[in-house]
Design a protein around this motif. Structure first.
Motif, mmCIF file in Angstrom:
data_model
loop_
_atom_site.group_PDB
_atom_site.id
_atom_site.type_symbol
_atom_site.label_atom_id
_atom_site.label_comp_id
_atom_site.label_asym_id
_atom_site.label_seq_id
_atom_site.Cartn_x
_atom_site.Cartn_y
_atom_site.Cartn_z
ATOM 1 N N GLY A 1 -3.764 2.411 6.280
ATOM 2 C CA GLY A 1 -3.416 3.512 7.157
ATOM 3 C C GLY A 1 -1.926 3.546 7.435
ATOM 4 N N SER B 1 -7.509 4.895 10.505
ATOM 5 C CA SER B 1 -8.454 5.939 10.123
ATOM 6 C C SER B 1 -9.304 5.504 8.939
ATOM 7 C CB SER B 1 -7.694 7.221 9.773
ATOM 8 O OG SER B 1 -8.504 8.061 8.991
ATOM 9 N N THR C 1 -9.093 8.212 6.091
ATOM 10 C CA THR C 1 -7.940 8.079 5.204
ATOM 11 C C THR C 1 -8.198 7.001 4.163
ATOM 12 O OG1 THR C 1 -6.604 8.545 7.146
ATOM 13 C CG2 THR C 1 -5.437 7.824 5.170
#
Lengths: 254, 358
Positions: free
Chosen positions: A109, B5, B8
């Motif tokens: 991320g 996330s 993602t």
């Protein structure tokens, strides 16, 4: 080190497999912003210890705190602040270096520019190459690049220089020192004592799952010398590796 | 630090996996090249064989010399004991080449022969016509036959491609699901790629879902490609056009998901990469041969048919053909979908038990 704040604390770590005890009661601390070496013969429990700190393996008992997070309660938080280079790990097949870095950016991320990451480890020329096509030293540098993606506070390097030629090894030492100088704590395992002596601020010797010595390389050597130890052969001002580097040149070939 | 996330991470994995699949020669060969080669061969081969299936209209007189003579020619197989509705279906697909109805004429010893041909199998109808004409002029029969009435019903043409393509599509989905999944997870496990992933905050579910999205995406592109080539080059029938294609792709998705379950199991059972092909073949080959990929299951000996009817690919093939050629909706093939779902539940129950991460 003036500020000796512990970033990793390991207390009474024990790891038992079915029929043998790999780690029996390890305790040590790693200070912030140092290069800490775990040394010892194969099978001594170095990799097991690292993998438990990295949250990749369960421990049998003991307590581990990484930057204030417990491996039992906050493994996700720990994963976000560490970078891990595994011994002999491969990478996703059929992808080039840029694509692999994009993948890891997604997994962490993190928002990164893959090209900048490659520049950090001097692999920008290999951006479109597959991992398999890299030389040993390049592979290790790429692995280190993947550990830096999430701007970790600590990186773990498991035998990063094994199998590299002297030039590639020195080149990797420079890279590891640079990373430390940029503010990252480095935990490294190695079989090469010259490497530990040059690179590590402190080293711990692990034998049969226990720490048998832990200090700065200088102190450990002094202690041995003070005990009356002498090398059989008188030490010359240079060794064979110096000859090798002198003959073949310092710059590193691909 | 921004919030982590999972989406993602899943997308990043799907993207990486998709790129990897597209560059993997074996994936492209199994998903596209093999099925297309078979479609080409069968597309050009055509029907083959000169046996003519003639249905006997329910209510027809059986004890007459005409039907007896037809039976004796050896090239005609008489199909009896089916209802009118069943015969209509068979006629439509050309599985029965013609219908014959023989009746004694009122107040006469002679017979009236009523023949219905189907446009689905004009060539065989033509052969039957000449056979009948020969009979009509046969000395022994002539006195007893008064007339031959002939008619042709026009139906949608059921071409070889309409049978072969759904079967090949099913096989393509089976091999993509089984081989691809088994190889990828085994090699990711053995080369410690998954272990390295576990050192990142990614969740296990993201790894499986990301990998699944990529494989389904790849399989659907392959399916679409096969359908379009079949449609535009070999005249594959899509009754409701785009709507039919969409229904087929939905079925394809269901199929791949079920078949990927086999792949997960194999990746857990296999100890090395060289064990993947033999185990995968144990799963795929019987289905390739017995699930109506090349031949209709009805053509198999009766003792073999129950085995065929136990295999999941049989139901995927069946549903695909019904949707593509008969223009059925997904609700009309709910039985086939249900069997596939049952297989899916069973397979994944085993997969959860045997799948290995490390």
């Amino acid at each position: 080190m003036e500020t000796k704040k512990a970033i990793i604390t390991v207390k009474d770590l024990v790891k038992k497999y079915d029929d043998f005890v790999a780690v029996q009661g390890l305790s040590f601390e790693v200070y912030e912003n140092e290069i800490f070496g775990l040394l010892g013969p194969n099978g001594a429990g170095k990799t097991t210890t690292l993998e438990i700190i990295e949250t990749l393996r369960d421990k049998t008992s003991g307590e581990i705190i990484v930057d204030g997070f417990s491996v039992d309660k906050n493994p996700q938080e720990i994963k976000q602040i560490i970078g891990v280079q595994l011994q002999a790990a491969g990478y996703y097949p059929n992808l080039n270096l840029i694509e692999l870095l994009e993948l890891f950016a997604g997994l962490y991320g993190a928002n990164i520019k893959p090209m900048e990451m490659l520049e950090k480890v001097n692999l920008q020329d290999k951006a479109k190459a597959k991992y398999k096509a890299l030389s040993g030293g390049q592979k290790q540098r790429f692995s280190i690049a993947t550990t830096l993606i999430n701007q970790p506070k600590i990186i773990f390097l498991d035998e990063p220089t094994t199998g590299l030629d002297p030039q590639a090894r020195r080149n990797l030492w420079d890279l590891i020192t640079e990373i430390r100088n940029a503010g990252t704590t480095v935990v490294i395992t190695t079989h090469y004592m010259d490497e530990a002596e040059q690179l590590c601020d402190r080293v711990a010797f692990v034998e049969r799952g226990q720490i048998i010595a832990l200090d700065t390389p200088d102190n450990l050597i002094d202690k041995l010398v003070n005990s009356g130890f002498e090398r059989k052969k008188e030490v010359k001002k240079a060794n064979l590796e110096d000859v090798f580097i002198n003959l073949t040149g310092k710059e590193w070939r691909e | 630090m921004q919030k982590y996330s999972n989406i993602t991470a899943t997308i990043a994995l799907a993207k990486a996996s998709f790129r990897s699949i597209m560059r993997s020669p074996s994936a492209v060969v199994f998903t596209l090249a093999f099925p297309l080669i078979f479609i080409l061969i069968f597309g050009f081969l055509g029907g083959g064989g000169t046996r003519i299936d003639v249905g006997i209209t329910p209510g027809s007189d059986m004890n007459n010399p005409v039907i007896g003579m037809l039976d004796k020619t050896g090239m005609i197989r008489l199909v009896k004991n089916k209802t009118k509705a069943e015969f209509d279906k068979l006629l439509e697909k050309g599985n029965v080449d013609a219908m014959i109805d023989v009746h004694r004429k009122v107040n006469s010893a002679a017979y009236s022969v009523n023949v219905i041909y189907t446009s689905a199998s004009r060539d065989k109808g033509g052969i039957l016509k000449s056979v009948l004409n020969n009979l009509f002029y046969d000395k022994t029969l002539k006195p007893s036959i008064a007339e031959i009435k002939e008619n042709t019903i026009t139906v949608r043409e059921y071409k070889t491609i309409d049978f072969i393509l759904p079967g090949q599509l099913g096989f393509s989905l089976l091999s993509t699901g089984v081989f691809g999944t088994a190889f990828v997870f085994l090699s990711l496990r053995q080369t410690l790629v998954i272990k390295r992933f576990f050192a990142t905050p990614v969740k296990r579910s993201s790894i499986v879902i990301g990998e699944g999205i990529a494989r389904i995406g790849f399989a659907l592109i392959g399916a679409l490609f096969i359908i379009l080539i079949g449609h535009f080059f070999f005249g594959f029938t899509l009754v409701h056009g785009v709507f039919t294609v969409a229904n087929m792709l939905i079925l394809a998705t269901l199929g791949v998901i079920v078949f990927m379950g086999f792949g997960f199991i194999i990746s857990g059972v296999a100890k090395s990469e060289s064990m993947v092909p033999p185990i995968s073949n144990i799963v795929t080959l019987p289905q390739f041969l017995l699930s109506g990929t090349f031949f209709s299951i009805e053509a198999f000996p009766t003792w073999l048919q129950p085995i065929s009817r136990a295999l999941p690919l049989t139901y995927l093939n069946d549903a695909m053909r019904k949707v593509a050629f008969e223009g059925m909706g997904l609700w009309d093939v709910k039985f086939q979908i249900m069997i596939l779902l049952l297989w899916g539940i069973g397979i994944y129950a085993v997969a959860v038990k045997v799948f290995k991460w490390e």
